[in-house]
Design an enzyme around this catalytic site. Structure first.
Site: not given
Lengths: 319, 319
Positions: B110, B138, B159, B162, B172
């Site tokens: 997405d 997130g 990502e 992260h 996290c």
């Protein structure tokens, strides 16, 4: 018939190395000159002189000349936009060299061409996605995505050494205004700093003995003592390796590469540096990226800039 | 003649939204269903039902269907490799949908399709290099290098939430084993945590009053109070914005993008979040990258997944 060659030039801050190199990456002749000292005109003369020597001693036809330069490069225009160590900033370097040498000339950042060498012929061969960190006094890096170098909007991409991994960490070096960058924690300079702290903390240890003997606590010395088994030196490498592991964790999560290649002088430490890094990646990076990545030493050492500059030209003008 | 359309589907963890969308990104019909509750077969039935409704109410021919899914996606095979919220992991989702709908089907993450929407029609239009951060509970992200999405070796790239920016920072979330990730410092959840700390630290402040009135200290409430001028709420947004700025500093140094787009629920805070981030980038990122980057809010809000899924299909099957 002698193989056609290109000339690959590593134009470093203290010396320049020009090699006559064929498509198999055999080096037929090496010409070396100092790059430090003298003004711009003198430097350009020495560059031309070294390249002409390499051309003269190449076995066959020379197809072009490539330069790897430790600087932000506008690779489309062939200009070193900013360079701390060399008096060639903002000069139309590529076009000047092409005119003086009468050959096609290409110019790129030294870490980018080193990444090319590792990707086409070295530790990252066969990977679609790969990252190179060259860890010396500072950290250089090159990034391959879908087989191509990531250059960014103005050619300034790939500064992985200036990725902050510790918000309030120690100040970074040179022209970097930040703190807690990977380079501030993992470079040869960082290793020297932690070695000094370790020597002061343990007056009976090997690092303290080296300091008392007036040996400079460089990254190279720490590595030498660590290979000899000194616990303090090993602990310094472990600390650096763990910080490197956090940096590689980020690289793994961001790029999902097949391989991360670590080169530069500090990689003389080998697995004493890479094993702690691998442990951190295994425990902190996301699955499945952490499961597919290999973290390996570079194939090419001090000649990676020269070889990569040759690879760049071979891909452009080679048959 | 009515314009041909595609169906873009945002298959979120709680609801799914399917739109009949033409090449100008006009939405001709929206069909919504819950995605939570029931088993895999029930979910697939609801997806098909929503898409068929959108097809039935599209003004003209429907050329294909695209799905944006909050999951690691193997986009070549059209499979959601791991998904926390939806019972479709490891299912040949694309092929099942193509068979049941009788149309070409594409599937991607997405955040990747949201990046496509912003790049082709939104805040990143015209950029060769762009990064999107969608900050909600997130952080999702998508990366465009040389006009194309960065997917990585197994589709797990991008990502950026992260990326560790604080070595020893707070733990996290979810399936991330790390600490001090950008998501741990900047997401809606992180905002709620700092708001609670601020409420406890200043019992006379607006956040403490909200807590006493039993209003949940969500990111949305912090943003609402900050827009009303509450100093504690503004300080929470500043703290988050500064951490975001460190993350964007890294993005700027790594990718040298023309634009970094920030979307997701948290961007309701607007410049109360982005101005501190811009200040940090100006003071910590490298020149010239920091001088060329724009840091801007996303154009598309809650519908970016649906629109981006449509853009993906339009590029593949559109005329």
């Amino acid at each position: 018939m002698p193989p056609p060659c290109v000339i690959g030039v590593d134009l470093g801050g203290t010396k320049l190395l020009a090699g006559a190199i064929d498509a198999e990456l055999n080096v037929h002749h090496r010409a070396q000159r100092p790059s430090v000292g003298g003004d711009r005109a003198a430097l350009l003369d020495r560059v031309v002189d070294a390249v002409l020597e390499a051309i003269a001693l190449a076995p066959g036809e020379v197809l072009g000349v490539g330069f790897g330069i430790p600087s932000l490069i506008d690779s489309e225009r062939g200009i070193a936009v900013s360079t701390v160590h060399l008096p060639i900033a903002d000069l139309p370097f590529r076009d000047i060299m092409a005119e003086r040498l009468g050959l096609p000339v290409l110019v790129d950042n030294d870490a980018n061409v080193a990444m090319l060498a590792e990707h086409r012929h070295g530790a990252a061969a066969g990977a679609r996605h790969a990252v190179l960190l060259t860890i010396g006094t500072g950290i250089g890096s090159g990034i391959i995505v879908d087989g191509r170098l990531v250059r960014g909007a103005v050619g300034a991409a790939g500064e992985l050494g200036h990725m902050v991994v510790d918000l309030d960490g120690p100040p970074c070096h040179g022209n970097c205004p930040s703190r807690g960058c990977l380079e501030a924690l993992v470079s040869g300079s960082a290793l020297a700093r932690t070695a000094l702290e370790a020597a002061q903390a343990n007056p009976d240890g090997g690092l303290a003995a080296a300091l008392a003997a007036r040996r400079p606590l460089t990254g190279a010395l720490v590595t030498e003592l660590a290979h000899e088994g000194d616990p303090d030196a090993r602990a310094c490498l472990r600390t650096a390796g763990e910080a490197l592991g956090v940096g590689i964790t980020n690289i793994v999560n961001i790029f999902n590469p097949e391989v991360v290649v670590v080169g530069g002088g500090v990689i003389a430490a080998g697995d004493l540096l890479l094993d702690p890094a691998r442990e951190v990646v295994a425990s902190r990076a996301l699955s499945p990226s952490r499961d597919v990545v290999r973290i390996v030493p570079a194939r090419f050492g001090a000649e990676s800039g020269m070889l990569g500059a040759a690879v760049m030209v071979l891909e452009e003008v080679g048959s």
